[in-house]
Scaffold this motif. Structure first.
Motif, PDB file in Angstrom:
ATOM      1  N   TRP A  58     -11.874  39.098  71.357  1.00 19.61           N
ATOM      2  CA  TRP A  58     -13.106  39.827  71.032  1.00 19.61           C
ATOM      3  C   TRP A  58     -13.975  39.093  70.027  1.00 19.61           C
ATOM      4  N   HIS A  59     -13.417  38.697  68.882  1.00 21.77           N
ATOM      5  CA  HIS A  59     -14.253  38.067  67.852  1.00 21.77           C
ATOM      6  C   HIS A  59     -13.619  36.798  67.294  1.00 21.77           C
ATOM      7  N   ALA A  60     -12.595  36.316  67.980  1.00 27.32           N
ATOM      8  CA  ALA A  60     -12.020  34.997  67.684  1.00 27.32           C
ATOM      9  C   ALA A  60     -11.290  34.899  66.351  1.00 27.32           C
ATOM     10  N   TRP A  61     -10.843  36.006  65.805  1.00 30.19           N
ATOM     11  CA  TRP A  61      -9.995  35.885  64.624  1.00 30.19           C
ATOM     12  C   TRP A  61      -8.669  35.259  65.056  1.00 30.19           C
TER      13      TRP A  61
ATOM     14  N   HIS B 217      -8.389  43.831  63.452  1.00 28.68           N
ATOM     15  CA  HIS B 217      -9.814  43.878  63.108  1.00 28.68           C
ATOM     16  C   HIS B 217     -10.460  45.113  63.733  1.00 28.68           C
ATOM     17  N   GLN B 218     -10.632  45.121  65.045  1.00 29.54           N
ATOM     18  CA  GLN B 218     -11.263  46.264  65.703  1.00 29.54           C
ATOM     19  C   GLN B 218     -10.503  46.698  66.946  1.00 29.54           C
ATOM     20  N   GLY B 219      -9.228  46.345  67.032  1.00 25.49           N
ATOM     21  CA  GLY B 219      -8.400  46.865  68.117  1.00 25.49           C
ATOM     22  C   GLY B 219      -8.468  46.093  69.420  1.00 25.49           C
ATOM     23  N   GLY B 220      -8.978  44.884  69.412  1.00 25.48           N
ATOM     24  CA  GLY B 220      -9.051  44.093  70.642  1.00 25.48           C
ATOM     25  C   GLY B 220      -7.670  43.734  71.174  1.00 25.48           C
TER      26      GLY B 220
ATOM     27  N   CYS C  46      -8.015  36.058  68.943  1.00 26.96           N
ATOM     28  CA  CYS C  46      -8.392  37.332  69.558  1.00 26.96           C
ATOM     29  C   CYS C  46      -9.582  37.116  70.500  1.00 26.96           C
TER      30      CYS C  46
ATOM     31  N   CYS D 218      -5.479  44.025  67.951  1.00 22.41           N
ATOM     32  CA  CYS D 218      -5.983  43.253  66.815  1.00 22.41           C
ATOM     33  C   CYS D 218      -6.262  44.166  65.626  1.00 22.41           C
TER      34      CYS D 218
HETATM   35  S1  FES Z   1     -11.063  42.859  67.472  1.00 22.56           S
HETATM   36 FE1  FES Z   1      -9.959  41.020  67.231  1.00 22.56          FE
HETATM   37  S2  FES Z   1     -11.241  39.742  66.120  1.00 22.56           S
HETATM   38 FE2  FES Z   1     -12.336  41.584  66.300  1.00 22.56          FE
END
Ligand code: FES
Length: 153
Positions: free
Chosen positions: A80-83, A45-48, A78, A43
Motif C-alpha cells: 500500500w505505502h511501501a513501508w 500502518h493502515q492495515g494493508g 507493504c 500492516c
Molecule cells: S498500510 Fe502498509 S504502509 Fe501503509
C-alpha cells in the motif's frame, strides 16, 4: 496458544511464501534460506496486506554513490505505502519516533521436541548505522515439523 499445521515444507521453497488463515488471522509464512518465519498479514500502518508485498534487501550508503546491498529477500515492503519490515523480526525500518506495536518471538525447529529458539528479537549483529523504527508487525512462532510447517497462534 495452539499449534496449526499450515503447509508441507515443500510448498514453501527458499525465497517463497504462503499466506494462510489461522484462527481467523491472515498470516504470511516465509522461507528465508530454509528458515521459516510467520508474520501477520496486516500492516501496522493502515492495515494493508503486508505479506503480499515485494521482498527486497537492504540498501545503505555511507557516502553518496557508495551503495551497499545486503540481506537479499529479507525485507518485506507493504504494497500500500511501501513501508519496509524485516521478515526475521517484524521490525520496521522507518519513522523511528512514533508508536510501537505488539510483536512475538519466532522459533524454528526441525520437529524435535525441544525446538531451539532461532530468531532473537533483534538481528544477531545489530547494524549501528540503522535506527529501528517503532513499528513491528506481529510475528508468530513457526517451525518445520517433519514434512510440515507448524505455527503457534
Ligand atoms: S498500510 Fe502498509 S504502509 Fe501503509
Amino acid at each position: 496458544m495452539a499449534r496449526h499445521i499450515v503447509a508441507a515444507v515443500h510448498e514453501i521453497p527458499p525465497g517463497g511464501r504462503k499466506i494462510v488463515t489461522v484462527a481467523g488471522l491472515s498470516i504470511g509464512v516465509f522461507n528465508l534460506g530454509g528458515e521459516f518465519f510467520a508474520l501477520r498479514n496486516r500492516c501496522p500502518h493502515q492495515g494493508g496486506p503486508l505479506c503480499e508485498g515485494k521482498t527486497w534487501g537492504a540498501l545503505q550508503a555511507q557516502v553518496p554513490g557508495q551503495v551497499e546491498f545486503s540481506r537479499a529477500g529479507e525485507i518485506l515492503t507493504c504494497p500500500w505505502h511501501a513501508w519496509e519490515f524485516d521478515i526475521r523480526t517484524g521490525q520496521s525500518w522507518c519513522d523511528p519516533a512514533r508508536l510501537r506495536v505488539r510483536r512475538y518471538a519466532v522459533s524454528v525447529g526441525t520437529g524435535d521436541a525441544g525446538a531451539q529458539p532461532a530468531v532473537p528479537d533483534q538481528p544477531a549483529v545489530p547494524d549501528p548505522t540503522r535506527v529501528p523504527g517503532p513499528y513491528v508487525v506481529e510475528t508468530y512462532p513457526a517451525e518445520a515439523e517433519g514434512q510440515f510447517i507448524v505455527i503457534e497462534v
